[in-house]
Design a protein around this motif. Sequence first.
Motif, mmCIF file in Angstrom:
data_model
loop_
_atom_site.group_PDB
_atom_site.id
_atom_site.type_symbol
_atom_site.label_atom_id
_atom_site.label_comp_id
_atom_site.label_asym_id
_atom_site.label_seq_id
_atom_site.Cartn_x
_atom_site.Cartn_y
_atom_site.Cartn_z
ATOM 1 N N ARG A 87 -9.335 -36.415 10.766
ATOM 2 C CA ARG A 87 -9.222 -34.962 10.971
ATOM 3 C C ARG A 87 -7.814 -34.533 11.406
ATOM 4 O O ARG A 87 -7.641 -33.531 12.069
ATOM 5 N N GLY A 88 -6.809 -35.327 11.076
ATOM 6 C CA GLY A 88 -5.429 -34.956 11.366
ATOM 7 C C GLY A 88 -5.053 -35.093 12.819
ATOM 8 O O GLY A 88 -4.191 -34.364 13.317
ATOM 9 N N VAL A 89 -5.663 -36.047 13.512
ATOM 10 C CA VAL A 89 -5.495 -36.195 14.956
ATOM 11 C C VAL A 89 -4.027 -36.368 15.388
ATOM 12 O O VAL A 89 -3.658 -35.996 16.499
ATOM 13 N N THR A 90 -3.188 -36.888 14.502
ATOM 14 C CA THR A 90 -1.785 -37.113 14.878
ATOM 15 C C THR A 90 -0.913 -35.869 14.720
ATOM 16 O O THR A 90 0.265 -35.898 15.073
ATOM 17 N N LEU A 91 -1.474 -34.790 14.198
ATOM 18 C CA LEU A 91 -0.709 -33.557 13.988
ATOM 19 C C LEU A 91 -1.100 -32.502 15.020
ATOM 20 O O LEU A 91 -2.226 -32.485 15.504
ATOM 21 N N SER A 92 -0.173 -31.605 15.300
ATOM 22 C CA SER A 92 -0.484 -30.469 16.179
ATOM 23 C C SER A 92 -1.379 -29.489 15.426
ATOM 24 O O SER A 92 -1.516 -29.562 14.201
#
Length: 191
Positions: free
Chosen positions: A80-85
């Motif tokens: 779910r894009g955890v590494t992005l803001s």
Amino acid sequence: EGDLLIDGIPVRQWPLGELREAIGYVSQTPFLFSKTVAANVAYGVEEAGAEDMRDAAEGAQLAAEVERFAQGFETLVGERGVTLSGGQKQRATLARAIMRQPRILILDDALSAVDTHTEEAILRYLRGATTDCTTIIIAHRISTLRAADQIVVLDEGRIAEWGDHDTLVSRGGLYAEIDERQRLAAELEAL
């Protein structure tokens, strides 16, 4: 009356597959796959070239940030894009919609997690890039709506006002009240 038309054709007459292909949708709550940034941006576009993908990311004001990542566009975003803001996630899904070059682009509060400077740059890009596209923007921030051809103000599910920014402000109704509150809040925040 009572029909929704797309290119002059009632929506009920459109084949469902064609209708779905014609619409690009960007939600306030972005969905990203546990893949690379490039794969997320190019998702759904079979013949996505690296240059097209980068152009879409640039239009969404995402490319410069991604290029600073150690792996650039090949960076895995995690589940779910955890590494992005939050703002980067929204811009990645916006870039995905831009890649599809839809005939109808729906932005459902899709710029809520970006600052006003970035929002302004994205909207400027969209005004130039979507001339052959109907763009529907759902937003709470007046700055997002200011340049729209038509603004429909909803109040408890009913149309309260309709017009362009200048017309709505001059009427002194609900839209003008919201505009005034948001401008005052921005001024106070700047202090």
